[in-house]
Motif scaffolding. Structure first.
Motif, short mmCIF file in Angstrom:
data_model
loop_
_atom_site.label_atom_id
_atom_site.label_comp_id
_atom_site.label_asym_id
_atom_site.label_seq_id
_atom_site.Cartn_x
_atom_site.Cartn_y
_atom_site.Cartn_z
N ALA A 191 0.77 -1.23 0.16
CA ALA A 191 -0.02 0.06 -0.03
C ALA A 191 0.91 1.41 -0.09
CB ALA A 191 -0.80 0.01 1.29
N ASN A 192 0.53 1.99 -0.76
CA ASN A 192 1.20 3.62 -0.89
C ASN A 192 0.30 4.71 -0.26
OD1 ASN A 192 3.78 2.63 -2.11
ND2 ASN A 192 2.37 1.86 -3.88
N GLY A 193 -0.97 4.32 0.16
CA GLY A 193 -1.86 5.29 0.79
C GLY A 193 -2.87 4.57 1.40
N PHE A 194 -3.80 5.14 2.43
CA PHE A 194 -4.67 4.38 3.17
C PHE A 194 -5.88 4.83 3.17
CE2 PHE A 194 -0.35 3.00 4.10
CZ PHE A 194 -0.23 1.72 4.34
N GLY A 250 -6.22 -8.96 7.85
CA GLY A 250 -7.02 -8.11 7.34
C GLY A 250 -6.55 -6.85 6.72
N LEU A 251 -5.24 -6.59 7.30
CA LEU A 251 -4.59 -5.28 7.00
C LEU A 251 -3.84 -5.44 5.76
CD1 LEU A 251 -3.48 -4.75 10.65
CD2 LEU A 251 -5.24 -3.70 9.36
N ASP A 252 -3.43 -4.11 5.20
CA ASP A 252 -2.51 -3.89 4.02
C ASP A 252 -1.27 -3.21 4.78
OD1 ASP A 252 -3.87 -4.67 1.54
OD2 ASP A 252 -5.26 -3.06 2.19
N THR A 253 -0.10 -3.36 4.22
CA THR A 253 1.20 -3.14 4.76
C THR A 253 1.97 -2.15 3.76
OG1 THR A 253 2.59 -4.99 4.19
CG2 THR A 253 1.43 -5.17 6.21
N ASN A 274 4.04 0.98 7.26
CA ASN A 274 2.57 1.60 7.41
C ASN A 274 1.56 0.57 7.57
OD1 ASN A 274 3.54 4.39 7.48
ND2 ASN A 274 3.51 4.38 5.41
N LEU A 275 0.59 0.73 8.22
CA LEU A 275 -0.37 -0.37 8.37
C LEU A 275 -1.84 0.07 8.27
CD1 LEU A 275 0.63 -2.09 11.67
CD2 LEU A 275 0.73 -3.21 9.46
N GLY A 276 -2.67 -0.61 7.70
CA GLY A 276 -4.02 0.10 7.73
C GLY A 276 -4.74 -0.71 6.59
N TYR A 277 -5.82 0.10 5.91
CA TYR A 277 -6.68 -0.57 4.86
C TYR A 277 -6.24 0.25 3.66
CZ TYR A 277 -8.57 -2.72 8.81
OH TYR A 277 -8.61 -3.53 9.97
N GLY A 278 -5.66 -0.16 2.69
CA GLY A 278 -5.12 0.51 1.64
C GLY A 278 -5.67 1.16 0.64
N ASP A 279 -5.57 2.09 0.32
CA ASP A 279 -6.32 2.89 -0.67
C ASP A 279 -5.99 2.46 -2.10
OD1 ASP A 279 -7.42 4.73 -2.56
OD2 ASP A 279 -6.45 6.55 -1.77
N PRO A 280 -6.94 1.51 -2.97
CA PRO A 280 -6.49 1.06 -4.04
C PRO A 280 -6.10 2.02 -5.18
CG PRO A 280 -8.82 0.53 -3.59
CD PRO A 280 -8.37 1.49 -2.46
N SER A 281 -6.70 3.16 -5.22
CA SER A 281 -6.36 4.12 -6.31
C SER A 281 -4.73 4.68 -6.03
CB SER A 281 -7.08 5.43 -6.06
OG SER A 281 -6.81 6.14 -5.05
#
Ligand SMILES: Cc1cc2nc3c(=O)[nH]c(=O)nc-3n(C[C@H](O)[C@H](O)[C@H](O)COP(=O)(O)O)c2cc1C
Length: 195
Positions: free
Chosen positions: A18-21, A138-141, A169-176
């Motif tokens: 992930a590059n944004g959350f 269930g997280l993205d890194t 970084n941890l969270g739910y990734g922004d697919p965009s």
């Protein structure tokens, strides 16, 4: 699809860096689940040298941003949690508890080079396990080597025997914000089967 195929998809094929959350919080219970999963994966003599500082958004995060490489600042600002993955340079002090059937502490005390190699190698393994356990929770890194280790150690780890190695970084990734998927080496390129 069988359960094991679903797990393989979630942990490897479908998981992306992930590059944004998204603006969606990560609970303490999820962080605990992550740690309570990764801790079971193996290390040499069960040495378990990895240590983690979870940094939520706020003053501590602003401090951390000052140590990140310029290209890593915005993505680190957007993550609900950022983990400083470290290792304990005196991990062997826990060996009487972690490896009770042998005097493993004595293998490392007074042998700084071996202790340091063991700490770094096994913590790095655990840092890989961390990424997979986060995906299982269930997280993205978004792992990042681009930061000033000396500064992170001064700001967050002073007065301890812990040393930083990777920031994630941890969270739910922004697919965009995903980069295009890069290729991997094929089985033929990366392996040899002999004998
Ligand atoms: C140890 C490590 C260090 C990395 N450091 C950075 C970094 O400093 N900045 C960054 O933007 N990406 C960093 N990455 C992300 C990688 O480029 C990314 O995981 C890789 O290209 C695979 O992307 P994918 O999971 O989307 O296929 C790092 C990844 C790892 C595992």
């Amino acid at each position: 699809m069988s359960d094991s195929n679903i797990a393989i998809e979630q942990l490897f094929h479908d998981a992306r860096t992930a590059n944004g959350f998204l603006d969606k919080p990560v609970t303490d219970a999820t962080l605990k689940k992550l740690y309570d999963t990764m801790k079971w994966a193996p290390t040499a003599a069960n040495s378990s040298p990895a240590r983690i500082v979870f940094v939520r958004q706020g003053d501590a995060r602003e401090k951390l941003l000052s140590a990140m490489s310029p290209g890593n600042v915005d993505k680190t600002r957007s993550a609900p949690v950022t983990a400083i993955l470290a290792y304990d340079s005196e991990f062997y002090e826990q060996l009487p508890k972690l490896f009770p059937h042998a005097d493993a502490r004595s293998w490392y005390v007074g042998n700084a080079a071996f202790a340091n190699e063991t700490a770094q190698y096994n913590a790095t393994l655990q840092h890989g396990y961390f990424i997979i356990a986060a995906r299982a929770a269930g997280l993205d890194t978004g792992p990042m080597a681009g930061f000033d280790k000396t500064k992170v150690d001064e700001l967050f780890l002073s007065g301890t025997t812990w040393k930083s190695a990777l920031v994630v970084n941890l969270g739910y990734g922004d697919p965009s914000k995903l980069f295009p998927r890069s290729p991997r080496l094929s089985f033929e390129e990366a392996t040899k089967v002999i004998g």
